[in-house]
Design a protein around this motif. Structure first.
Motif: not given
Length: 523
Positions: A316-323
């Motif tokens: 989840s954190k990796s997706i948020k960072l990517s966004m």
């Protein structure tokens, strides 16, 4: 956050930053390479021929090197490291031997059928014997690159599992350096200068493999390969690779479909798509690929240890960072597309028409940039669980959408040719990527891997708001038009860098005013 997970977060951030920095260096050298391509060769029939001759083995490279093989190999490698360490060395010897044999056969077949492959992947060249012959000749030389770079990728997978990311990140620089040298001396090496680029690719493949060997020796894995397809680990990798080839190749297959259709359009279409795709590759590689490569062994380890909480949190954190990075990158590429293209490529044989046409496809590719990045991470979530079958279904859906859209574009173009048809091809690729992201997100939420709405939440609304403000400021006050021919490269670069820096400052200040704290996005 526990002390253990906090330590791991710092480790992931450090690894991602190391890989991202080395990848950034690689991409910068790649831009130098592409500037020389545009200057020396322009967007002509000969460059169209080379890009096809390079794209075909490069497609297979991404299947074996960065796609299906790596996604299947690394989770099994982690399983051996954690649970069967006494069999690890033998497993690597068998995989190396098996991979070499398979790649050698594919390489020899590719070289033998180079003309037929050109017909398949660039059917529009069939009416131009000189173009077809040139492409086939260069493809014969470039195809062995697949063998060398895929073995290089296997070494990189091993290094990444041992938290050695720098070498695998810096390796592509040698491809760019080789092509730069062969471009500069192209006229003195061959009667048809562009042919020199195919030999630059071949030399780079050999060099990239050789520089991996010292670290392989240091880790104790530089041993004589063994051919054994019946080894338990080999069988497992092969089973995972089968569906993974389709699952990982969605974007690449779409890009090849783009090339096939573009070969039937006006001369230069393939080159315009190439140069715009190269700009998309920068944020995709520095952020999307860097995070996904680092995440794969980490998620695989969480899965092996049955740490479901840490697994979901990390994803989840990796997706948020990517966004946080993907959305403003998309907006920046769109609004500054003309100034970026004219700064990087509008020299020598690359004229204003080429700039305008490349801008069109850059804008439509940019619309899919966030999806390309998210797709890299979401696919990793499936492969880390040794599930290579589920992404296949979504990949087939994406490929089908792309094919139907491209056929529609081709139908209307052949009926009544119109300018900018190649940009619609890029748009089809972007749309198909978004469809796959939505499907994968839904699946991961339904099985409890993703436990929150990652794309529609307060944080994403704030990111979009900050990005919109940045976009408007650049639109009204930035240098967003193509530069004149008489504007020096230094003036162009200074204006462009100023625009990028101003845009970044506005974006991050806007985030801060909206209450977004960057430290909350660490993984």
């Amino acid at each position: 956050m526990t002390k253990e997970s906090d330590t791991e977060s710092r480790s992931i951030i450090k690894s991602s930053s190391h890989f991202g920095i080395t990848t950034l260096i690689s991409r910068i050298s790649g831009f130098v390479r592409d500037i020389l391509f545009a200057n020396y060769f322009g967007a002509s029939s000969s460059t169209d021929a080379f890009f096809v001759a390079f794209k075909i083995p490069n497609f297979f490279r991404r299947l074996f090197a960065e796609g299906a093989f790596s996604q299947a190999f690394v989770p099994v490698l982690q399983e051996y490291r954690l649970n069967k360490s006494h069999l690890l060395s033998e497993f690597i010897q068998n995989i190396l031997g098996n991979l070499f044999v398979v790649l050698l056969v594919i390489t020899l077949l590719g070289m033998y059928f180079s003309t037929e492959l050109t017909y398949i992947f660039a059917p529009g060249f069939a009416d131009d014997n000189a173009k077809l012959s040139l492409t086939s000749e260069m493809l014969f030389v470039t195809f062995p690159y697949l063998l060398f770079i895929s073995l290089t990728a296997m070494c990189a997978g091993i290094f990444n599992s041992y938290d050695r990311f720098i070498l695998s990140g810096i390796t592509p620089v040698f491809l760019n350096l080789s092509l730069i040298v062969f471009t500069i001396f192209s006229s003195s090496l061959f009667v048809i200068p562009v042919i020199s680029l195919s030999y630059g690719v071949l030399v780079a493949g050999v060099v990239q493999l050789l520089i991996q060997l010292p670290l392989m020796y240091k880790l104790g894995f530089l041993k004589l390969p063994k051919i054994n397809f019946k080894n338990h680990g080999s069988i497992k990798v092969i089973k995972l690779m089968g569906p993974a080839i389709i699952g990982t190749a969605a974007v690449q297959i779409n890009l090849l479909i783009d090339t096939i259709v573009a070969s039937l359009l006006v001369t230069g279409s393939i080159s315009w798509l190439y140069f715009s795709d190269r700009l998309i590759e920068l944020p995709l590689a520095v952020f999307g690929i860097a995070i996904s490569i680092v995440m794969l062994p980490v998620l695989s380890e969480h899965f092996q240890k049955k740490e479901s909480g840490l697994y979901s949190s990390t994803l989840s954190k990796s997706i948020k960072l990517s966004m946080l990075i993907a959305i403003p990158s998309m907006a920046g590429l769109i609004i500054l597309s003309s100034s970026i293209i004219s700064t990087l490529f509008m020299y020598g044989n690359f004229d204003l028409l080429d700039v305008n046409m490349t801008v069109l496809s850059l804008i439509t590719y940019s619309l899919g940039l966030p999806a390309f990045i998210f797709l890299k991470i979401l696919v990793t979530a499936f492969y880390s669980r040794q599930d290579t079958k589920t992404p296949v279904i979504y990949s087939l859906v994406g490929i089908s959408i792309n094919i139907m859209f491209n056929l529609a574009v081709l139908y209307f173009y052949l009926k009544s040719p119109f300018e900018g048809a190649h940009a619609l091809i890029a748009l089809a690729t972007s749309l198909s990527a978004w469809v796959q992201v939505l499907l994968m997100n839904y699946k991961l939420r339904s099985i409890g891997i993703i436990r929150e709405n990652l794309f529609f939440n307060q944080s994403s609304f704030k990111i979009i708001s900050a990005t919109s403000f940045m976009f408007l400021v650049l639109f009204f006050y930035g240098n967003i038009l193509p530069f004149d021919y008489d504007t020096s490269i230094y003036e162009r670069a200074s204006y462009l860098i100023t625009n990028i820096l101003v845009g970044a400052i506005i974006y991050f200040i806007s985030l801060a005013l909206l209450g977004v704290r960057i430290k909350n996005y660490k993984i």
